[in-house]
Design a protein around this motif. Sequence first.
Motif, short mmCIF file in Angstrom:
data_model
loop_
_atom_site.label_atom_id
_atom_site.label_comp_id
_atom_site.label_asym_id
_atom_site.label_seq_id
_atom_site.Cartn_x
_atom_site.Cartn_y
_atom_site.Cartn_z
N ASN A 55 -6.54 -34.39 -13.58
CA ASN A 55 -5.83 -33.46 -14.46
C ASN A 55 -5.53 -32.13 -13.77
O ASN A 55 -5.67 -31.06 -14.34
CB ASN A 55 -6.61 -33.26 -15.76
N GLY A 56 -5.17 -32.22 -12.48
CA GLY A 56 -4.74 -31.05 -11.73
C GLY A 56 -5.83 -30.24 -11.04
O GLY A 56 -5.54 -29.30 -10.32
N LYS A 57 -7.09 -30.61 -11.22
CA LYS A 57 -8.19 -29.86 -10.60
C LYS A 57 -8.87 -30.73 -9.54
O LYS A 57 -9.24 -31.87 -9.80
CB LYS A 57 -9.21 -29.46 -11.66
N ILE A 58 -9.05 -30.16 -8.35
CA ILE A 58 -9.72 -30.89 -7.26
C ILE A 58 -11.17 -31.15 -7.65
O ILE A 58 -11.88 -30.24 -8.05
CB ILE A 58 -9.64 -30.12 -5.94
N PHE A 59 -11.61 -32.40 -7.50
CA PHE A 59 -13.01 -32.72 -7.78
C PHE A 59 -13.75 -33.22 -6.56
O PHE A 59 -14.97 -33.37 -6.59
CB PHE A 59 -13.16 -33.72 -8.94
N GLY A 60 -13.08 -33.47 -5.47
CA GLY A 60 -13.78 -33.92 -4.27
C GLY A 60 -12.84 -34.04 -3.10
O GLY A 60 -11.63 -34.20 -3.27
N ASP A 61 -13.40 -33.92 -1.91
CA ASP A 61 -12.61 -34.08 -0.71
C ASP A 61 -13.49 -34.58 0.42
O ASP A 61 -14.71 -34.54 0.32
CB ASP A 61 -11.92 -32.77 -0.32
N MET A 62 -12.85 -35.08 1.45
CA MET A 62 -13.58 -35.53 2.63
C MET A 62 -12.70 -35.35 3.86
O MET A 62 -11.49 -35.49 3.80
CB MET A 62 -14.06 -36.97 2.47
N LYS A 63 -13.36 -35.02 4.95
CA LYS A 63 -12.69 -34.88 6.23
C LYS A 63 -12.73 -36.23 6.92
O LYS A 63 -13.77 -36.90 6.93
CB LYS A 63 -13.42 -33.83 7.07
N MET A 64 -11.59 -36.67 7.46
CA MET A 64 -11.56 -37.97 8.13
C MET A 64 -10.53 -37.97 9.25
O MET A 64 -9.65 -37.11 9.28
CB MET A 64 -11.26 -39.08 7.13
N VAL A 65 -10.67 -38.93 10.13
CA VAL A 65 -9.70 -39.12 11.20
C VAL A 65 -8.46 -39.77 10.60
O VAL A 65 -8.57 -40.71 9.82
CB VAL A 65 -10.29 -40.01 12.31
N LEU A 66 -7.29 -39.25 10.95
CA LEU A 66 -6.05 -39.83 10.49
C LEU A 66 -5.93 -41.24 11.05
O LEU A 66 -6.00 -41.44 12.26
CB LEU A 66 -4.87 -38.97 10.97
N PRO A 67 -5.77 -42.25 10.19
CA PRO A 67 -5.67 -43.62 10.69
C PRO A 67 -4.42 -43.82 11.55
O PRO A 67 -3.40 -43.18 11.30
CB PRO A 67 -5.56 -44.47 9.42
N MET A 68 -4.51 -44.71 12.53
CA MET A 68 -3.36 -45.03 13.35
C MET A 68 -2.27 -45.59 12.42
O MET A 68 -2.53 -46.47 11.62
CB MET A 68 -3.70 -46.07 14.42
N GLY A 69 -1.09 -45.04 12.48
CA GLY A 69 0.00 -45.47 11.60
C GLY A 69 0.10 -44.65 10.33
O GLY A 69 1.04 -44.79 9.57
N GLY A 70 -0.88 -43.79 10.08
CA GLY A 70 -0.82 -42.91 8.92
C GLY A 70 -1.38 -43.52 7.65
O GLY A 70 -2.07 -44.54 7.68
N PHE A 71 -1.07 -42.89 6.53
CA PHE A 71 -1.53 -43.34 5.22
C PHE A 71 -0.38 -44.02 4.48
O PHE A 71 0.79 -43.71 4.70
CB PHE A 71 -1.99 -42.15 4.37
#
Length: 93
Positions: A55-71
């Motif tokens: 509902n528009g509010k950030i509830f979590g995040d994580m740092k990760m390596v960008l996968p080969m080919g992107g998301f």
Amino acid sequence: GYDVGGGIVYMGSSVGYSFGPFGPLCNKGDFIGCGVMWYSEDEADKMVRVYFTKNGKIFGDMKMVLPMGGFFPTVGMCDCQVKVRVDLKRDSN
């Protein structure tokens, strides 16, 4: 990905992270979002911050390596009664 029924995060696997629920469960009418932030131009091909919103509010995040080919935007459902509206426009902020 984020499992709204269990509050668990999945990353390139059918097995969720084992550190327990990542975020809130969701109910009918909730809006769930996912975004990616690059740290800098120099790191654009290395590390990113993936975050989830309810509902528009950030509830979590994580740092990760960008996968080969992107998301790739993906929605999975386990019930034919579920309705989803997808908005792939870039945030104007």
